[in-house]
Design an enzyme around this catalytic site. Structure first.
Site, PDB file in Angstrom:
ATOM      1  N   TYR A  73      -2.341  -0.527   7.968  1.00  0.00           N
ATOM      2  CA  TYR A  73      -3.344  -1.488   8.438  1.00  0.00           C
ATOM      3  C   TYR A  73      -3.424  -1.470   9.964  1.00  0.00           C
ATOM      4  O   TYR A  73      -2.461  -1.082  10.639  1.00  0.00           O
ATOM      5  CB  TYR A  73      -2.948  -2.905   8.031  1.00  0.00           C
ATOM      6  N   ARG A 132       0.843  -1.196   0.000  1.00  0.00           N
ATOM      7  CA  ARG A 132       0.000   0.000   0.000  1.00  0.00           C
ATOM      8  C   ARG A 132       0.876   1.243   0.000  1.00  0.00           C
ATOM      9  O   ARG A 132       0.926   2.001   0.950  1.00  0.00           O
ATOM     10  CB  ARG A 132      -0.970  -0.077   1.149  1.00  0.00           C
TER      11      ARG A 132
END
Ligand code: NAD
Length: 382
Positions: A228, A121
């Protein structure tokens, strides 16, 4: 170089990995594309459409045996993996941290595996982020399912027959799916509250016109480097559960999306919280594929509790929107494939952060440490 597009075989799957635009892009890069008959049937793409885009229609067995790269949505069946050859590249949602054992046949064949769940990401990889694309669809669809099944309306209405109060929607986990669920529920006129363990989520929730519910987690580090959530301590989880129990009592709808990558989804909605909800209330558990966030969730099923709360636990909402889900998936996948192709040939730069991060196994060697550890644990147990 040959790229294969398979027909998905998982029950209920309607998506296809690459649509005709992707075929045109690949063909323009001197790549040969083979498509299994009927691969685009649910998306309104016929075999003739694929041919018009420059692909050939080829049977499944030949595609699996001859392709350099196999583009899939889900991991193909064991008998398919057994047909791969050394160095075949398989790209798709391979669930390497959830079901690593399913990949063993492909690893034994010497295949190279890339998992869309592992795309890092980072900014450069945003155009390849299928998790976000699919979560956006799931969040949108969850709000619609809730609105469709609630025995009340979402918006505040003032009519000659009286005032209808707005529905109260509570979203747990304000990541990509949660934020889209909030935005959709707000557009339908609901009053929305949300909770997440990541502090960064609070501003995003507020910017969508929803209320962010704060929980004191005692200064715990809740977010990892990748953005996350981390796995929380039992005490921190309990603080969240207490807030959820209290908020559930006055909520008409709960849309819950909380996940921690590679782990069972955290259990956040206690039985007691469901039992205190009003009859007719709805819970949509988007974490069902990873076990669910609610104690009473039955993954893949819709259950109604004795006190009249209906719990939906869909496993594949993106498949209910096949056209857009396939278009987005295909664009993300094409951007990843472009990184793997140079002058019409397969060229895997294992030093590239995206290629490295997404790779599960390279020519039969497991290169992702978490997957290797999971497979080792399994081998030790059996
Ligand atoms: P996810 O699907 O793993 O989890 C969904 C949400 O559940 C997350 O917001 C998480 O914080 C939350 N959650 C986990 N445990 C919880 C608990 N015990 N209680 C309450 N909530 C809990 O996450 P996701 O939606 O895929 O992504 C999360 C975040 O990652 C995004 O919101 C974004 O900030 C970031 N992200 C960054 C990029 C990028 O930079 N390219 C791309 C996508 C997402």
């Amino acid at each position: 170089m040959r790229v294969a597009i398979l027909r998905e075989t998982q029950p209920g799957e309607t998506r296809v990995a690459l649509v005709t635009d992707a075929v045109k892009t690949l063909v323009s890069q001197k790549v040969e594309v083979g498509v299994e008959p009927g691969a685009g049937a649910h998306v309104g793409i016929s075999d003739a459409d694929y041919e018009a885009a420059g692909a050939g229609i080829v049977d499944r067995a030949s595609l699996l045996a001859d392709a350099d790269v196999i583009a899939a949505v889900n991991c193909p069946r064991v008998e398919d993996l057994d047909r791969l050859h050394k160095g075949s590249v398989l790209v798709g949602f391979l669930r390497p941290l959830d079901e690593p054992a399913a990949l063993v046949p492909a690893i034994h064949r010497g295949a190279t595996l890339f998992s869309m769940e592992l795309v890092p990401r980072i900014t450069r990889a945003q155009a390849m982020d299928t998790l976000s694309s699919m979560a956006t669809i799931a969040g949108y669809k969850a709000a619609l399912i809730a609105a469709d099944n609630l025995p009340r309306m979402f918006p505040l209405l003032m009519t000659a027959a009286g005032t209808v109060p707005p529905a109260k929607v509570f979203v747990i986990g304000a990541g990509v799916a949660g934020l889209q669920a909030i935005a959709t529920a707000r557009r339908l006129g609901a009053v929305v509250e949300a909770y997440d363990v990541r502090a960064a989520a609070s501003e995003q929730v507020r910017s969508l016109g929803a209320k962010f519910l704060e929980v004191d987690l005692g200064g715990l580090e809740t977010e990892d480097k990748g953005g996350y959530a981390r796995e929380l301590t039992e005490e921190a989880l309990n603080r969240g559960r207490d807030l959820i129990t209290k908020t559930a009592k006055t909520s008409d709808v709960i849309i819950t999306t909380a996940q921690v990558p590679g782990r069972r989804a955290p259990l956040l909605i206690r039985r007691e919280a469901v039992e205190n909800m009003r009859s007719g209330s709805i819970i949509i558990d988007l974490a069902a594929l990873n076990g669910g966030n609610c104690e009473l969730t039955q993954p893949g099923e819709t259950v109604t509790t004795p006190n009249g709360v209906t719990i939906f636990a869909p496993l594949n909402l993106p498949a209910t929107v096949p056209v857009h889900a396939s278009q987005l998936y295909s664009r993300n996948m094409t951007n990843l494939l472009k990184l793997m192709i140079k002058n019409g040939a397969l060229n895997l730069d294992m030093n590239d952060e995206i290629i490295q991060g997404t790779c599960v196994a390279y020519e039969g060697q497991v290169v992702n440490q978490r997957v290797a550890a999971a497979l080792e644990t399994r081998a030790t147990r059996s």
